[in-house]
Write a protein that holds these residues in place. Structure first.
Motif, short mmCIF file in Angstrom:
data_model
loop_
_atom_site.label_atom_id
_atom_site.label_comp_id
_atom_site.label_asym_id
_atom_site.label_seq_id
_atom_site.Cartn_x
_atom_site.Cartn_y
_atom_site.Cartn_z
N CYS A 130 0.85 -1.19 0.00
CA CYS A 130 0.00 0.00 0.00
C CYS A 130 0.88 1.24 0.00
O CYS A 130 1.74 1.39 0.87
CB CYS A 130 -0.89 0.04 1.24
SG CYS A 130 -2.09 -1.30 1.32
N GLY A 131 0.67 2.11 -0.96
CA GLY A 131 1.36 3.39 -0.98
C GLY A 131 0.42 4.47 -0.47
O GLY A 131 -0.79 4.41 -0.70
N PHE A 159 3.92 2.11 2.42
CA PHE A 159 5.01 3.01 2.01
C PHE A 159 4.48 4.42 1.92
O PHE A 159 3.42 4.66 1.33
CB PHE A 159 5.58 2.56 0.65
CG PHE A 159 6.05 1.13 0.69
CD1 PHE A 159 7.31 0.83 1.17
CD2 PHE A 159 5.22 0.10 0.30
CE1 PHE A 159 7.75 -0.49 1.25
CE2 PHE A 159 5.63 -1.22 0.36
CZ PHE A 159 6.89 -1.51 0.84
N PHE A 160 5.23 5.35 2.49
CA PHE A 160 4.84 6.75 2.52
C PHE A 160 5.80 7.57 1.67
O PHE A 160 7.01 7.33 1.67
CB PHE A 160 4.87 7.28 3.96
CG PHE A 160 3.91 6.57 4.87
CD1 PHE A 160 2.58 6.93 4.90
CD2 PHE A 160 4.36 5.54 5.69
CE1 PHE A 160 1.69 6.26 5.74
CE2 PHE A 160 3.48 4.87 6.53
CZ PHE A 160 2.15 5.23 6.56
N GLU A 161 5.24 8.54 0.96
CA GLU A 161 6.07 9.41 0.11
C GLU A 161 5.26 10.65 -0.22
O GLU A 161 4.02 10.61 -0.22
CB GLU A 161 6.46 8.64 -1.15
CG GLU A 161 7.42 9.34 -2.07
CD GLU A 161 8.74 9.71 -1.43
OE1 GLU A 161 9.01 10.94 -1.35
OE2 GLU A 161 9.49 8.81 -1.02
N LEU A 167 6.82 7.30 -5.01
CA LEU A 167 5.89 6.38 -4.36
C LEU A 167 5.60 5.19 -5.27
O LEU A 167 5.62 4.03 -4.81
CB LEU A 167 4.59 7.10 -3.99
CG LEU A 167 3.56 6.25 -3.23
CD1 LEU A 167 4.14 5.68 -1.95
CD2 LEU A 167 2.32 7.09 -2.94
N VAL A 168 5.36 5.43 -6.53
CA VAL A 168 5.14 4.33 -7.47
C VAL A 168 6.36 3.43 -7.51
O VAL A 168 6.25 2.19 -7.49
CB VAL A 168 4.76 4.86 -8.87
CG1 VAL A 168 4.77 3.73 -9.91
CG2 VAL A 168 3.39 5.53 -8.83
N ASP A 169 7.55 4.02 -7.54
CA ASP A 169 8.79 3.22 -7.56
C ASP A 169 8.89 2.34 -6.31
O ASP A 169 9.30 1.17 -6.40
CB ASP A 169 10.02 4.12 -7.67
CG ASP A 169 10.16 4.77 -9.04
OD1 ASP A 169 9.50 4.32 -10.02
OD2 ASP A 169 10.92 5.76 -9.14
N LYS A 170 8.54 2.86 -5.15
CA LYS A 170 8.59 2.07 -3.90
C LYS A 170 7.60 0.91 -3.95
O LYS A 170 7.92 -0.21 -3.54
CB LYS A 170 8.28 2.96 -2.70
CG LYS A 170 9.41 3.87 -2.28
CD LYS A 170 9.01 4.68 -1.04
CE LYS A 170 10.14 5.56 -0.57
NZ LYS A 170 9.79 6.31 0.66
N VAL A 171 6.40 1.19 -4.43
CA VAL A 171 5.37 0.14 -4.51
C VAL A 171 5.79 -0.94 -5.51
O VAL A 171 5.67 -2.14 -5.23
CB VAL A 171 3.99 0.75 -4.86
CG1 VAL A 171 2.99 -0.33 -5.23
CG2 VAL A 171 3.49 1.60 -3.70
#
Length: 178
Positions: A130-131, A159-161, A167-171
């Motif tokens: 979950c972003g 994930f927080f951004e 954020l998309v990259d982290k997800v």
């Protein structure tokens, strides 16, 4: 691998006006990374994300609470543009939310109200990444406090951004690890 990434957010309210650009950027980022955007086929922030994905040459799938195109447009008064495909669930809003989340690989919350909270908690319970786009108002800015106060299953998958692309990259990175 191409993932289906749901953008969940407010259909109306203050966060739509203040965060429509951020939602659009999320759609662009999802498309540019080669993934498919899923939304609740509604207005507001999800629609801005769908516009962003389509404008960037990506794919967008909407999950409607309606049972048919006629009901989608006339009863629910929802848009039909900016979707490559609309899944008419016939499950009203609560059922549509669950079907949308279960048909996605991850959920990103931008702004948001009660429906977005339902989608976020459904994704958490399903052990999905979950972003949360901080600074977008509404639910997204409330989630950190909720997670501190409540026992949160799968908190490591949240994930927080403040930047949509990051954020998309982290997800996506989290999905690659699963």
């Amino acid at each position: 691998m191409n993932y289906s990434i749901c953008v969940s957010g407010a259909a109306a309210g203050e966060s739509v006006d203040s965060s429509c650009g951020l939602a659009y950027e999320l759609g662009v980022a999802i498309a540019r990374t080669g993934h498919v955007l899923t939304t609740g086929a509604t207005v507001g922030l999800p629609l801005y994300a769908a516009k962003g994905a389509v404008d960037a040459g990506g794919k967008s799938i909407g999950f409607s609470p309606a049972a048919s195109l006629r009901e989608h447009v006339r009863k629910y008064r929802l848009p039909i543009g900016f979707y490559d495909y609309v899944n008419f669930t016939g499950m009203h809003y609560i059922g549509r939310d669950i079907h949308l989340v279960q048909s996605s690989d991850a959920v990103i919350t931008v702004g948001g109200r009660m429906g977005s909270l339902h989608e976020f908690t459904t994704a958490l319970e399903a052990h999905m990444p979950c972003g949360v786009l901080l600074g977008s108002g509404g639910l997204a800015d409330t989630i950190p406090a909720l997670m501190e106060q409540l026992e949160t299953p799968q908190g490591s998958l949240v994930f927080f951004e403040t930047d949509p692309k990051k954020l998309v990259d982290k997800v996506v990175a989290a999905l690659d690890e699963l």
